[in-house]
Design an enzyme around this catalytic site. Structure first.
Site, PDB file in Angstrom:
ATOM      1  N   THR A  65       0.868  -1.180   0.000  1.00 25.32           N
ATOM      2  CA  THR A  65       0.000   0.000   0.000  1.00 25.32           C
ATOM      3  C   THR A  65       0.902   1.227   0.000  1.00 25.32           C
ATOM      4  O   THR A  65       1.559   1.504   1.006  1.00 25.32           O
ATOM      5  CB  THR A  65      -0.905   0.014   1.247  1.00 25.32           C
ATOM      6  OG1 THR A  65      -1.603  -1.223   1.315  1.00 25.32           O
ATOM      7  CG2 THR A  65      -1.899   1.162   1.179  1.00 25.32           C
ATOM      8  N   LYS A  78      -7.599   1.169  -3.448  1.00 26.39           N
ATOM      9  CA  LYS A  78      -7.205   0.728  -2.096  1.00 26.39           C
ATOM     10  C   LYS A  78      -7.251   1.915  -1.104  1.00 26.39           C
ATOM     11  O   LYS A  78      -7.750   1.798   0.010  1.00 26.39           O
ATOM     12  CB  LYS A  78      -5.795   0.140  -2.170  1.00 26.39           C
ATOM     13  CG  LYS A  78      -5.113  -0.118  -0.847  1.00 26.39           C
ATOM     14  CD  LYS A  78      -5.715  -1.294  -0.119  1.00 26.39           C
ATOM     15  CE  LYS A  78      -5.037  -1.511   1.234  1.00 26.39           C
ATOM     16  NZ  LYS A  78      -5.760  -2.441   2.076  1.00 26.39           N
ATOM     17  N   LYS A  94      -1.174   5.367   8.612  1.00 27.03           N
ATOM     18  CA  LYS A  94      -0.489   5.461   7.313  1.00 27.03           C
ATOM     19  C   LYS A  94      -1.519   5.514   6.181  1.00 27.03           C
ATOM     20  O   LYS A  94      -1.463   6.380   5.302  1.00 27.03           O
ATOM     21  CB  LYS A  94       0.423   4.241   7.123  1.00 27.03           C
ATOM     22  CG  LYS A  94       1.038   4.157   5.731  1.00 27.03           C
ATOM     23  CD  LYS A  94       1.639   2.797   5.442  1.00 27.03           C
ATOM     24  CE  LYS A  94       1.261   2.318   4.085  1.00 27.03           C
ATOM     25  NZ  LYS A  94       1.734   0.991   3.745  1.00 27.03           N
TER      26      LYS A  94
HETATM   27  P1  NAD Z   1       5.752  -5.863   7.506  1.00 27.51           P
HETATM   28  O1  NAD Z   1       6.439  -4.686   8.099  1.00 27.51           O
HETATM   29  O2  NAD Z   1       5.341  -6.992   8.371  1.00 27.51           O
HETATM   30  O3  NAD Z   1       6.666  -6.485   6.318  1.00 27.51           O
HETATM   31  C1  NAD Z   1       7.416  -5.727   5.428  1.00 27.51           C
HETATM   32  C2  NAD Z   1       8.749  -6.435   5.193  1.00 27.51           C
HETATM   33  O4  NAD Z   1       9.501  -5.680   4.240  1.00 27.51           O
HETATM   34  C3  NAD Z   1       9.598  -6.558   6.443  1.00 27.51           C
HETATM   35  O5  NAD Z   1       9.902  -7.927   6.684  1.00 27.51           O
HETATM   36  C4  NAD Z   1      10.844  -5.744   6.110  1.00 27.51           C
HETATM   37  O6  NAD Z   1      12.045  -6.275   6.656  1.00 27.51           O
HETATM   38  C5  NAD Z   1      10.861  -5.819   4.600  1.00 27.51           C
HETATM   39  N1  NAD Z   1      11.658  -4.772   3.965  1.00 27.51           N
HETATM   40  C6  NAD Z   1      11.648  -3.432   4.214  1.00 27.51           C
HETATM   41  N2  NAD Z   1      12.525  -2.805   3.412  1.00 27.51           N
HETATM   42  C7  NAD Z   1      13.103  -3.763   2.633  1.00 27.51           C
HETATM   43  C8  NAD Z   1      14.080  -3.737   1.614  1.00 27.51           C
HETATM   44  N3  NAD Z   1      14.655  -2.601   1.226  1.00 27.51           N
HETATM   45  N4  NAD Z   1      14.429  -4.910   1.037  1.00 27.51           N
HETATM   46  C9  NAD Z   1      13.868  -6.066   1.432  1.00 27.51           C
HETATM   47  N5  NAD Z   1      12.930  -6.167   2.401  1.00 27.51           N
HETATM   48  C10 NAD Z   1      12.554  -5.017   2.991  1.00 27.51           C
HETATM   49  O7  NAD Z   1       4.490  -5.257   6.724  1.00 27.51           O
HETATM   50  P2  NAD Z   1       3.183  -6.063   6.232  1.00 27.51           P
HETATM   51  O8  NAD Z   1       2.159  -6.079   7.306  1.00 27.51           O
HETATM   52  O9  NAD Z   1       3.625  -7.342   5.592  1.00 27.51           O
HETATM   53  O10 NAD Z   1       2.637  -5.051   5.106  1.00 27.51           O
HETATM   54  C11 NAD Z   1       3.243  -4.952   3.832  1.00 27.51           C
HETATM   55  C12 NAD Z   1       2.388  -4.032   2.980  1.00 27.51           C
HETATM   56  O11 NAD Z   1       1.073  -4.552   2.866  1.00 27.51           O
HETATM   57  C13 NAD Z   1       2.243  -2.621   3.567  1.00 27.51           C
HETATM   58  O12 NAD Z   1       2.305  -1.686   2.530  1.00 27.51           O
HETATM   59  C14 NAD Z   1       0.873  -2.644   4.214  1.00 27.51           C
HETATM   60  O13 NAD Z   1       0.256  -1.357   4.273  1.00 27.51           O
HETATM   61  C15 NAD Z   1       0.117  -3.566   3.261  1.00 27.51           C
HETATM   62  N6  NAD Z   1      -1.041  -4.234   3.854  1.00 27.51           N
HETATM   63  C16 NAD Z   1      -0.936  -4.752   5.110  1.00 27.51           C
HETATM   64  C17 NAD Z   1      -2.043  -5.369   5.685  1.00 27.51           C
HETATM   65  C18 NAD Z   1      -1.954  -5.942   7.081  1.00 27.51           C
HETATM   66  O14 NAD Z   1      -3.011  -6.274   7.645  1.00 27.51           O
HETATM   67  N7  NAD Z   1      -0.758  -6.127   7.663  1.00 27.51           N
HETATM   68  C19 NAD Z   1      -3.258  -5.462   4.955  1.00 27.51           C
HETATM   69  C20 NAD Z   1      -3.315  -4.975   3.661  1.00 27.51           C
HETATM   70  C21 NAD Z   1      -2.183  -4.344   3.105  1.00 27.51           C
END
Ligand code: NAD
Length: 307
Positions: free
Chosen positions: A96, A171, A246
């Site tokens: 997102t 979204k 966010k």
């Molecule tokens: P999260 O923080 O659990 O996972 C993100 C991962 O990205 C982490 O493991 C981090 O180490 C990795 N990362 C960051 N920078 C990096 C880089 N340069 N290279 C490689 N890896 C890197 O977040 P999440 O909950 O998995 O969410 C991911 C996306 O999905 C976000 O944009 C969030 O808004 C969206 N989203 C989340 C949910 C939810 O319920 N958690 C629902 C819908 C959408």
């Protein structure tokens, strides 16, 4: 069998890649966080030491990263996705992000002769684990059938929203509506309690009346009314307040750039900021009920027991 590179193996990327592996596909994953890599490896993901290594010979490259700045960082530079992509690959971002980042990645991909689709998701961590996420797609029409195929093992529903960045636009608007609805459920639930209504009876009335919404059905912020409410569990996060902040912030940015006034979304942002200022960004976003009562006597909330 298809082959995937997956950058970002966190709360969402972890279970999403596990579903791809379960469906018989090959997934090479990269994440900066060792724990995330170890958990994904348990789900059958082959861990790569770099983005380039993860992308070698694959058909689809997914990113599932926290914010726009992270997506830009993994696309740009000598070690990034653009430097190692071929025109045979389909690049898909399911994070997102803000509209500007999405447009930047679309434009940068087109300039390099590469294929990119924005494909954010709805459905949360439970939807990721169950393989029932809703995906909303933006990009060139000719890429949509292929994108839908790569997404299928992770999705309950995939909808083409339109041209470039329309997935992320959908979204952002959807989540803004969700958090505005959450405010209605928060205020309605607390006023109903103070007026002496039985919470379960009132919830049932709202469910068949005009107060019904997804937030009211799923997140009603009073304990022992519905099973899925964080209020049953001392507001442990099903959707973290900082993530909600966010998302609503992305809507406000989009409102500013398009000239649309969003007073209700601004109120939602203020609610989340208030919780974050109290160090509660990791609690469930439905804890905004705490901002409504002068004595902070919220049923279901015990700060002493909050881990
Ligand atoms: P999260 O923080 O659990 O996972 C993100 C991962 O990205 C982490 O493991 C981090 O180490 C990795 N990362 C960051 N920078 C990096 C880089 N340069 N290279 C490689 N890896 C890197 O977040 P999440 O909950 O998995 O969410 C991911 C996306 O999905 C976000 O944009 C969030 O808004 C969206 N989203 C989340 C949910 C939810 O319920 N958690 C629902 C819908 C959408």
């Amino acid at each position: 069998m298809s082959s995937y590179a997956w950058i970002g193996l966190g709360n969402m990327g972890g279970p999403m890649t596990a579903n791809l592996v379960s469906a018989g596909h090959m997934v090479k994953g990269f994440d900066l966080n060792e724990q995330a890599c170890a958990a994904a490896a348990q789900g059958g993901v082959q861990i790569a030491g770099s983005i380039a290594e993860a992308m070698e010979g694959v058909e689809a490259v997914f990113t599932m990263l926290p914010k726009g700045q992270h997506v830009r960082a993994v696309y740009e530079g000598e070690a990034g996705i653009w430097a190692h992509a071929t025109d045979q690959m389909l690049l898909i971002d399911s994070s997102t992000v803000d509209i500007e980042t999405s447009r930047y990645i679309h434009e940068g991909s087109v300039q390099r002769g590469l294929n990119f689709v924005d494909a954010p998701v709805s459905g949360g961590i439970s939807g990721a684990a169950a393989g029932t996420l809703a995906f909303m797609l933006g990009g060139e029409e000719k890429l949509m059938v292929r994108a839908t195929g790569y997404i299928a093992p992770m999705s309950g529903r995939t909808i083409v929203a339109g041209a470039a960045s329309m997935g992320i636009a959908a979204k952002i608007c959807n989540n803004m509506m969700l958090f505005i609805d959450l405010m209605a459920s928060a205020e309605g639930s607390q006023l109903a309690e103070k007026l002496g209504l039985d919470p379960k009876v009132f919830w049932e009335i709202a469910s068949v009346s005009s107060g019904r919404s997804w937030a009211q059905q799923t997140w009603y912020p009073v304990p022992d009314v519905i099973d899925t409410a964080a209020a049953n569990n001392n507001f442990e996060a099903t959707f973290r307040t900082d993530l909600a902040r966010k998302d609503v912030g992305l809507a406000l940015d989009a409102g500013q750039s398009t000239g649309v006034r969003l007073p209700a979304a601004t109120l939602a942002k203020d609610h989340f900021d208030e919780l974050i200022a109290q160090g509660l960004g990791d609690r469930d976003c439905s804890l905004i009920v705490k901002n409504l009562l002068p004595d902070e006597s919220v049923r279901g909330w015990d700060p002493e027991k909050a881990s």
